[in-house]
Write a protein that holds these residues in place. Structure first.
Motif, PDB file in Angstrom:
ATOM      1  N   GLU A 182      25.567  47.879  38.209  1.00  0.00           N
ATOM      2  CA  GLU A 182      26.351  46.898  38.946  1.00  0.00           C
ATOM      3  C   GLU A 182      26.566  47.412  40.379  1.00  0.00           C
ATOM      4  O   GLU A 182      27.023  48.534  40.574  1.00  0.00           O
ATOM      5  CB  GLU A 182      27.697  46.649  38.237  1.00  0.00           C
ATOM      6  CG  GLU A 182      28.745  45.930  39.058  1.00  0.00           C
ATOM      7  CD  GLU A 182      28.286  44.601  39.685  1.00  0.00           C
ATOM      8  OE1 GLU A 182      27.636  43.805  38.995  1.00  0.00           O
ATOM      9  OE2 GLU A 182      28.578  44.404  40.890  1.00  0.00           O
ATOM     10  N   SER A 215      38.013  28.181  33.931  1.00  0.00           N
ATOM     11  CA  SER A 215      37.916  27.612  32.581  1.00  0.00           C
ATOM     12  C   SER A 215      36.443  27.389  32.256  1.00  0.00           C
ATOM     13  O   SER A 215      35.587  27.534  33.121  1.00  0.00           O
ATOM     14  CB  SER A 215      38.651  26.271  32.526  1.00  0.00           C
ATOM     15  OG  SER A 215      38.163  25.406  33.541  1.00  0.00           O
ATOM     16  N   VAL A 225      25.140  26.750  35.675  1.00  0.00           N
ATOM     17  CA  VAL A 225      26.001  27.685  36.408  1.00  0.00           C
ATOM     18  C   VAL A 225      27.285  27.988  35.634  1.00  0.00           C
ATOM     19  O   VAL A 225      28.061  28.848  36.025  1.00  0.00           O
ATOM     20  CB  VAL A 225      26.386  27.148  37.811  1.00  0.00           C
ATOM     21  CG1 VAL A 225      25.156  26.893  38.648  1.00  0.00           C
ATOM     22  CG2 VAL A 225      27.258  25.902  37.730  1.00  0.00           C
TER      23      VAL A 225
HETATM   24  C1  LIG Z   1      34.690  29.625  43.189  1.00  0.00           C
HETATM   25  C2  LIG Z   1      33.922  29.399  41.926  1.00  0.00           C
HETATM   26  C3  LIG Z   1      34.512  28.724  40.874  1.00  0.00           C
HETATM   27  C4  LIG Z   1      33.806  28.522  39.689  1.00  0.00           C
HETATM   28  N1  LIG Z   1      34.422  27.884  38.643  1.00  0.00           N
HETATM   29  C5  LIG Z   1      33.806  27.798  37.451  1.00  0.00           C
HETATM   30  C6  LIG Z   1      34.506  27.332  36.308  1.00  0.00           C
HETATM   31  O1  LIG Z   1      35.692  26.985  36.379  1.00  0.00           O
HETATM   32  N2  LIG Z   1      33.850  27.293  35.126  1.00  0.00           N
HETATM   33  C7  LIG Z   1      32.555  27.733  34.998  1.00  0.00           C
HETATM   34  O2  LIG Z   1      32.016  27.695  33.883  1.00  0.00           O
HETATM   35  N3  LIG Z   1      31.863  28.224  36.061  1.00  0.00           N
HETATM   36  C8  LIG Z   1      32.460  28.277  37.280  1.00  0.00           C
HETATM   37  N4  LIG Z   1      31.795  28.798  38.349  1.00  0.00           N
HETATM   38  C9  LIG Z   1      30.422  29.282  38.171  1.00  0.00           C
HETATM   39  C10 LIG Z   1      30.374  30.649  37.498  1.00  0.00           C
HETATM   40  O3  LIG Z   1      31.532  31.387  37.802  1.00  0.00           O
HETATM   41  C11 LIG Z   1      29.167  31.459  37.947  1.00  0.00           C
HETATM   42  O4  LIG Z   1      27.988  30.679  37.843  1.00  0.00           O
HETATM   43  C12 LIG Z   1      29.013  32.716  37.084  1.00  0.00           C
HETATM   44  O5  LIG Z   1      30.185  33.489  37.053  1.00  0.00           O
HETATM   45  C13 LIG Z   1      27.838  33.542  37.593  1.00  0.00           C
HETATM   46  O6  LIG Z   1      27.627  34.632  36.729  1.00  0.00           O
HETATM   47  P1  LIG Z   1      26.331  35.549  36.870  1.00  0.00           P
HETATM   48  O7  LIG Z   1      26.460  36.649  35.898  1.00  0.00           O
HETATM   49  O8  LIG Z   1      25.103  34.705  36.827  1.00  0.00           O
HETATM   50  O9  LIG Z   1      26.375  36.083  38.382  1.00  0.00           O
HETATM   51  P2  LIG Z   1      27.448  36.881  39.231  1.00  0.00           P
HETATM   52  O10 LIG Z   1      28.809  36.685  38.735  1.00  0.00           O
HETATM   53  O11 LIG Z   1      27.132  36.556  40.642  1.00  0.00           O
HETATM   54  O12 LIG Z   1      27.070  38.404  38.930  1.00  0.00           O
HETATM   55  C14 LIG Z   1      25.951  39.030  39.468  1.00  0.00           C
HETATM   56  C15 LIG Z   1      26.291  40.506  39.658  1.00  0.00           C
HETATM   57  O13 LIG Z   1      25.139  41.184  40.160  1.00  0.00           O
HETATM   58  C16 LIG Z   1      25.601  42.204  41.027  1.00  0.00           C
HETATM   59  N5  LIG Z   1      24.504  42.640  41.884  1.00  0.00           N
HETATM   60  C17 LIG Z   1      24.041  42.089  43.031  1.00  0.00           C
HETATM   61  N6  LIG Z   1      23.009  42.773  43.499  1.00  0.00           N
HETATM   62  C18 LIG Z   1      22.788  43.810  42.650  1.00  0.00           C
HETATM   63  C19 LIG Z   1      21.847  44.874  42.607  1.00  0.00           C
HETATM   64  N7  LIG Z   1      20.906  45.023  43.535  1.00  0.00           N
HETATM   65  N8  LIG Z   1      21.930  45.759  41.590  1.00  0.00           N
HETATM   66  C20 LIG Z   1      22.882  45.658  40.643  1.00  0.00           C
HETATM   67  N9  LIG Z   1      23.808  44.658  40.646  1.00  0.00           N
HETATM   68  C21 LIG Z   1      23.746  43.742  41.623  1.00  0.00           C
HETATM   69  C22 LIG Z   1      26.746  41.529  41.765  1.00  0.00           C
HETATM   70  O14 LIG Z   1      27.604  42.497  42.370  1.00  0.00           O
HETATM   71  C23 LIG Z   1      27.412  40.733  40.665  1.00  0.00           C
HETATM   72  O15 LIG Z   1      28.449  41.462  40.042  1.00  0.00           O
HETATM   73  C24 LIG Z   1      32.469  28.994  39.557  1.00  0.00           C
HETATM   74  C25 LIG Z   1      31.868  29.660  40.635  1.00  0.00           C
HETATM   75  C26 LIG Z   1      32.572  29.854  41.816  1.00  0.00           C
HETATM   76  C27 LIG Z   1      31.913  30.581  42.963  1.00  0.00           C
END
Ligand SMILES: Cc1cc2nc3c(=O)[nH]c(=O)nc-3n(C[C@H](O)[C@H](O)[C@H](O)COP(=O)(O)OP(=O)(O)OC[C@H]3O[C@@H](n4cnc5c(N)ncnc54)[C@H](O)[C@@H]3O)c2cc1C
Length: 481
Positions: A41, A66, A462
């Motif tokens: 991470e 949520s 998403v």
């Molecule tokens: C403001 C907001 C509100 C939202 N509200 C909702 C909601 O109410 N309900 C819902 O279901 N969804 C919601 N979403 C969508 C949802 O939160 C996201 O789609 C989801 O959390 C993304 O998860 P992920 O694991 O794909 O990516 P991320 O959470 O972006 O995690 C990716 C990780 O990779 C890490 N990373 C980056 N580069 C590297 C690297 N080179 N090496 C190692 N690690 C790295 C980052 O630091 C990060 O921790 C919301 C999104 C936002 C922005």
């Protein structure tokens, strides 16, 4: 030293998708399967966009608040983690969302499923729509056969705006569908893919023609009456904390961004290819790699492997800024908020051409267990076209903007006990028209690389439930035969 025959898996990115993959692998290991993982991470904590701040009795969500109840994978995980007693529905007896028109909050009619009405009386009495829009709604069920004939086959795509317009006209598309989807994707409905972001409505159209008929029939069932959103009493961060607690301590590498990953031409019994994963300090070899970083990072990591793969993953992403303001019971004593979950700000209205406020949530009304008795928690969601400029602003400037924008609608706000700002740059990938075809091509190309899995919010949804499902499925797919 790993025991001989153990499959070593690198997970890049500790957002909910990556943590869910690691959680599933740890579970497989406890069940006796020969697997081990390293979760890289880049940041100082796990969770990515999922982050809960708890202070003075307030539970403040910095990202998602949520999950959509209908998608069962998040609930299943919560139950598995022993969090059944923590699961809470949104307070749907107060489920009212307002749409900002001028500086007035106009309630969305009760019983809407996004832009589709389940309750005719509420719709017809609503001041939100013009007579023309109401007539378009009334005509829609009578056009069922025509709409069924116009439905695109499942493998074709169109924009959300075209789809909604076909059913209800442009007023509904711009006034309701646009801000509703902006609140989720921060994007523009003229570009968003209907097939990717509203598959259930497309299926209703193919089956019945009329969305109104389909939604009204569903509203009579138990599933149709369930609360729309689900969360946890202590906040969604608990999902991450509970999953992380099951991981062997030596699996997690915080503040360790992965700089590159290269297939090494060396066959193993399990995967055929081995992967060399490079961080600033080390290069380690793995049997498989789960890429769970945000799409722009995945693009860079994949480019040396296959330029086309990287190109297919290039997509616009919108940024979000959250400003939360928590008021103690004393501070909130004179604050009179309308009953409801919050309001949406359509970007088309003349009064707000440069307004980056997309939505505001009355958090303590949407969910219980978010504030001490009598407290109030407000959350402003900024995004859209002006977000890139706003990202450069200081916390103080963003708080001042949130107070000004919310104050215009809710009256002057008292001083807050806690204010919190979170910037999420390029965090919401835009699923443009044709998205699923691009992802199908990408996934088929990725199969050329044994042991490579791509997960995260750029592919098949998403929302948290989709990402949990994806993370866990990716882990299972790497299980030794
Ligand atoms: C403001 C907001 C509100 C939202 N509200 C909702 C909601 O109410 N309900 C819902 O279901 N969804 C919601 N979403 C969508 C949802 O939160 C996201 O789609 C989801 O959390 C993304 O998860 P992920 O694991 O794909 O990516 P991320 O959470 O972006 O995690 C990716 C990780 O990779 C890490 N990373 C980056 N580069 C590297 C690297 N080179 N090496 C190692 N690690 C790295 C980052 O630091 C990060 O921790 C919301 C999104 C936002 C922005």
């Amino acid at each position: 030293m790993k025991p001989a025959g153990t499959i070593k898996i690198a997970i890049l990115g500790g957002g909910i998708a990556g943590v869910a993959a690691a959680y599933e692998l740890a579970k497989m290991q406890r069940a006796g399967l020969p697997v081990e993982a390293t979760l890289y991470e880049a940041g100082p904590r796990l969770g990515g966009i999922v982050e809960t701040h708890r202070e003075a009795g307030f539970v403040i969500e910095c990202g998602p608040d949520s999950w959509v109840t209908e998608k069962t994978w998040a609930r299943e995980l919560a139950v598995e983690l022993g969090l059944e007693d923590e699961i809470i529905p949104s307070n749907d007896h107060w489920r009212r969302t307002y749409v900002l028109q001028g500086n007035q909050l106009v309630p969305m009619p009760d019983g809407m499923r996004m832009m589709v009405p389940a309750d005719w009386a509420a719709l017809l009495n609503s001041p939100l729509f013009s007579t023309q829009a109401k007539l378009a709604y009334l005509r829609e069920p009578r056009r069922a056969e025509e709409l069924k004939a116009a439905a695109l086959p499942p493998d074709q795509d169109e924009s959300v705006r075209d789809f909604v317009q076909r059913h209800f006209g442009d007023e509904v598309a711009l006034k309701l569908a646009a801000p509703l989807l902006a609140g989720v994707f921060g994007g523009d409905i003229a570009h968003l893919s209907a097939r990717s972001v509203m598959p259930a409505f497309l299926e209703m159209e193919r089956e019945r023609g009329s969305l109104v008929q389909a939604v009204q029939q569903r509203a009579r069932t138990a599933a149709g009456r369930a609360a729309v959103f689900t969360s946890l009493k202590s906040g969604l961060g608990t999902l991450i904390e509970r999953m992380a607690a099951t991981l062997p301590a030596d699996w997690v590498r915080l503040q360790t961004p992965v700089l590159s990953m290269d297939p090494v031409e060396q066959a193993t019994a399990h995967t055929g290819v081995r992967w060399s994963v490079r961080t600033q300090k080390h290069t380690v070899t793995f049997d498989a790699v789960v890429v769970a970083t945000p799409a722009p990072v995945a693009c860079e990591l994949l480019r040396p492997l296959d330029a086309r793969l990287s190109e297919l993953l290039q997509m616009d992403a919108s940024s979000a800024i959250i400003v939360a303001m928590a008021f103690t019971p004393q501070q909130a004593a004179n604050l009179r908020l309308p009953r409801g979950f919050g309001f949406l700000v359509p970007q088309q209205q003349e009064s707000a051409p440069h307004n980056a406020l997309l939505a505001a949530t009355f958090v303590d009304q949407k969910f219980s267990h978010r504030v001490p008795e009598g407290g109030v928690l407000l959350r402003a969601f900024f995004g859209g076209a002006t977000a890139p400029q706003l990202l450069q602003e200081s916390d103080a400037a963003l708080i001042a903007l949130a107070r000004k924008e919310l104050g215009k609608v809710l009256g002057k706000l008292p001083e807050a006990h806690i204010t919190l700002v979170r910037r999420w740059p390029n965090s919401l990938p835009q699923y443009g028209v044709g998205h699923l075809d691009r992802i199908a091509e990408l996934e088929s190309r990725a199969q050329a690389f044994a042991g490579l899995r791509l997960i995260g919010n750029a592919y098949h949804g998403v929302g948290l439930p989709d990402l949990i499902r994806e993370g866990r499925a990716a882990a299972r797919s790497l299980a030794p035969a």
